[in-house]
Design a protein around this motif. Sequence first.
Motif, PDB file in Angstrom:
ATOM      1  N   THR A 461       9.186   0.702   4.000  1.00 24.55           N
ATOM      2  CA  THR A 461       8.455   1.524   3.028  1.00 24.55           C
ATOM      3  C   THR A 461       9.309   2.733   2.624  1.00 24.55           C
ATOM      4  O   THR A 461       9.391   3.087   1.440  1.00 24.55           O
ATOM      5  CB  THR A 461       7.111   2.010   3.628  1.00 24.55           C
ATOM      6  N   ALA A 462       9.949   3.333   3.618  1.00 25.70           N
ATOM      7  CA  ALA A 462      10.766   4.530   3.356  1.00 25.70           C
ATOM      8  C   ALA A 462      11.871   4.236   2.339  1.00 25.70           C
ATOM      9  O   ALA A 462      12.215   5.091   1.512  1.00 25.70           O
ATOM     10  CB  ALA A 462      11.355   5.048   4.659  1.00 25.70           C
ATOM     11  N   VAL A 585      -0.512  -1.825   6.091  1.00 21.15           N
ATOM     12  CA  VAL A 585       0.340  -0.883   6.850  1.00 21.15           C
ATOM     13  C   VAL A 585       1.326  -0.202   5.895  1.00 21.15           C
ATOM     14  O   VAL A 585       1.569   1.012   5.978  1.00 21.15           O
ATOM     15  CB  VAL A 585       1.077  -1.621   7.996  1.00 21.15           C
ATOM     16  N   LEU A 586       1.887  -0.989   4.981  1.00 22.46           N
ATOM     17  CA  LEU A 586       2.817  -0.437   3.984  1.00 22.46           C
ATOM     18  C   LEU A 586       2.141   0.673   3.173  1.00 22.46           C
ATOM     19  O   LEU A 586       2.681   1.763   2.996  1.00 22.46           O
ATOM     20  CB  LEU A 586       3.295  -1.568   3.070  1.00 22.46           C
ATOM     21  N   ALA A 587       0.943   0.403   2.685  1.00 25.52           N
ATOM     22  CA  ALA A 587       0.228   1.391   1.859  1.00 25.52           C
ATOM     23  C   ALA A 587      -0.043   2.654   2.674  1.00 25.52           C
ATOM     24  O   ALA A 587       0.118   3.774   2.177  1.00 25.52           O
ATOM     25  CB  ALA A 587      -1.086   0.788   1.357  1.00 25.52           C
ATOM     26  N   TYR A 588      -0.437   2.456   3.919  1.00 20.27           N
ATOM     27  CA  TYR A 588      -0.726   3.614   4.779  1.00 20.27           C
ATOM     28  C   TYR A 588       0.509   4.509   4.895  1.00 20.27           C
ATOM     29  O   TYR A 588       0.448   5.725   4.682  1.00 20.27           O
ATOM     30  CB  TYR A 588      -1.184   3.129   6.165  1.00 20.27           C
ATOM     31  N   HIS A 589       1.661   3.888   5.224  1.00 17.71           N
ATOM     32  CA  HIS A 589       2.875   4.693   5.414  1.00 17.71           C
ATOM     33  C   HIS A 589       3.321   5.332   4.108  1.00 17.71           C
ATOM     34  O   HIS A 589       3.795   6.471   4.098  1.00 17.71           O
ATOM     35  CB  HIS A 589       3.996   3.849   6.020  1.00 17.71           C
ATOM     36  N   MET A 593       3.944   9.233   3.651  1.00 10.73           N
ATOM     37  CA  MET A 593       5.266   9.749   3.250  1.00 10.73           C
ATOM     38  C   MET A 593       5.171  10.605   1.996  1.00 10.73           C
ATOM     39  O   MET A 593       5.965  11.500   1.795  1.00 10.73           O
ATOM     40  CB  MET A 593       6.232   8.580   2.995  1.00 10.73           C
ATOM     41  N   ARG A 594       4.188  10.292   1.163  1.00 16.15           N
ATOM     42  CA  ARG A 594       4.019  11.094  -0.062  1.00 16.15           C
ATOM     43  C   ARG A 594       3.080  12.278   0.150  1.00 16.15           C
ATOM     44  O   ARG A 594       2.687  12.951  -0.793  1.00 16.15           O
ATOM     45  CB  ARG A 594       3.505  10.211  -1.191  1.00 16.15           C
TER      46      ARG A 594
END
Length: 611
Positions: A461-462, A585-589, A593-594
């Motif tokens: 994701t990062a 999980v991707l959406a959560y991170h 991060m934003r």
Amino acid sequence: MCGIVAYIGRKPAKHLLLEGLKRLEYRGYDSAGIAILGTTLKVVRTVGRVRALEDQIEKQGEIDGTLGMAHTRWATHGGVTEKNAHPHLDDGKLGHGIALVHNGIIENYAVLKRYLEDKGHVFKSETDTEVLAHLIGELYRGDLERAVQGALREVTGAYAIAVICAKEPDTLVVARKGSPLMVGVGKDEYIVASDSSAIVAHTTQAFTLADYTVAKLTRESFRTTTVDNVPVDAQVKELEFDLEQIDLGTFEHYMLKEIFEQPRSLRVCMQGRIDDRAGQVVLGGVSEFARRLATARRIVFVGQGTALHACMVGTYLMEEMAKIPSDWDFASEFRYRNPIVEEGTVVVAVSQSGETADTLSALMEAKQRGALALGIVNVVGSSIARETDAGVYLRVGPEIGVASTKAFVGQVMVAAMLSLFVGRRRFLSSEFTLAYLKQLKSVPDCIDRVLEQSDHIRSVTAKYIHRENWLFLGRGVNYPVALEGALKLKEISYIHAEGMPAAEMKHGPIALIDHGMPAVFVATRNSQYEKVLSNIQEVRSRGGHVIAVATEGDDHVRSLCEDVFYVPDLPEHLQPLVTVVPLQVLAYHAALMRGKDVDKPRNLAKSVTVE
Ligand code: M6R
């Protein structure tokens, strides 16, 4: 969509109301307010969250009293301003010190407002709610209960309200139609709230107020009547809910907690519903209608948002397992397109909250047209659950995060069990059903394996977090998963994301692809696998970066893509139960991060009780 909490008893109301409000904040968080009747009626309101309300109370000095109400708002009529925040009061000059909190919409407020203005009432807000406060004031002749009943006879729309009057320090009047409201019954006290999460810390005895019912609560007793003052029964029951279920525990956010809870939630969802010896699914909630289901000619799943994506998966499952023609529709569209409901039609309303207005209306419309109405609902006793002919509860526990996660897998799991239940009564052998049920039972462990990759998903994701446009692509039963992945990303991180069938991309959206654009493909091994690989190539050859959700051990996909999230192998129609998890999980991170508020994204509310 607005949370209300009210208290009458012998304890100081302030702390209790604020705690309750925090539990209900997921329902709306534009503004908040409180009214407490002590020696005088005090009202504090503010734009922002409950924390801001606490600060405001601090600034304005103490508010004491053992009778009061509080509200957390999701704006519909009137902007997010302090004057539009609840509680609303009847007019100062003509008023009786009536304060009111409301969840719902008064549809005929404009007519009522003109009538009241002609009588000299002066309005301070732009809300529909304030009209009701004035109308109660206008009808008040020394009896709050009668004034509320009279006012409610005049209004159309939906409401859950709590009302107090400075002239009646021993009375709390509450009422509902269409919006949820529960009354917790304690010793010499009542706590009223939009849902049980604000009640359970104080008492486990409660009743749900039926539509068109008014309750008059004093510290010693209560009575319930219709708006025409005809007494009605209220059945006090034990709440099936404990505080642990709504505690964050060691998690930073409810969304993350709920994602990690999925394996356990699904085990509870399946508990007692799988008969291994008979190769059968046991669904007590629909058994009475087993024959009508087995002979159904058409099944239509309706829902909104994430629940709609579960509906879509449901149609694939039902057609595969039961071979009954099945469709899905946005509940909001189904309701208003003069739907054809022929004999043998079953409409299945899918909803976490059981309060979504669009879904409830679609269900009522379908019932009126003669369909058998089923529900796949999480919240026990919710409006949709009560309006259906029969249904199956998700049993995944309370979902607090505004982004729906565990409810989605619960809805798909129930749709799978329902499809097997119907299919088995039509033609499925016990051997086939048993084999399938074995796979179903393996799903919680499979999800655990996906969750072990959480750190890897975070680092992927990062890599793409600076990208403003994402595509989510899938085919067949994984197409709804692509939609769900896109919805999760956009609703909590505010990144623009589009989900679509992978094959549709080349019919237009492919023009969006530029160098480095992230395209998330659900590319698990199934009947469409090869086709999805071709679609991946189409994106790569135009410079897009592909993140694939692939089947464990599939090295070929790895060689074609920038990044891969692996999921355990499952039969094609059960794959959404695992392929959705890395996307959650991707959406959560991404949201974290934003720097976004994961559990309370802007402009949203947990349950949308307006059409
Ligand atoms: O309570 P419901 O399942 O009926 O809610 C339906 C949608 O409002 C809901 O799924 C919404 O789309 C969520 N924010 C999705 O995460």
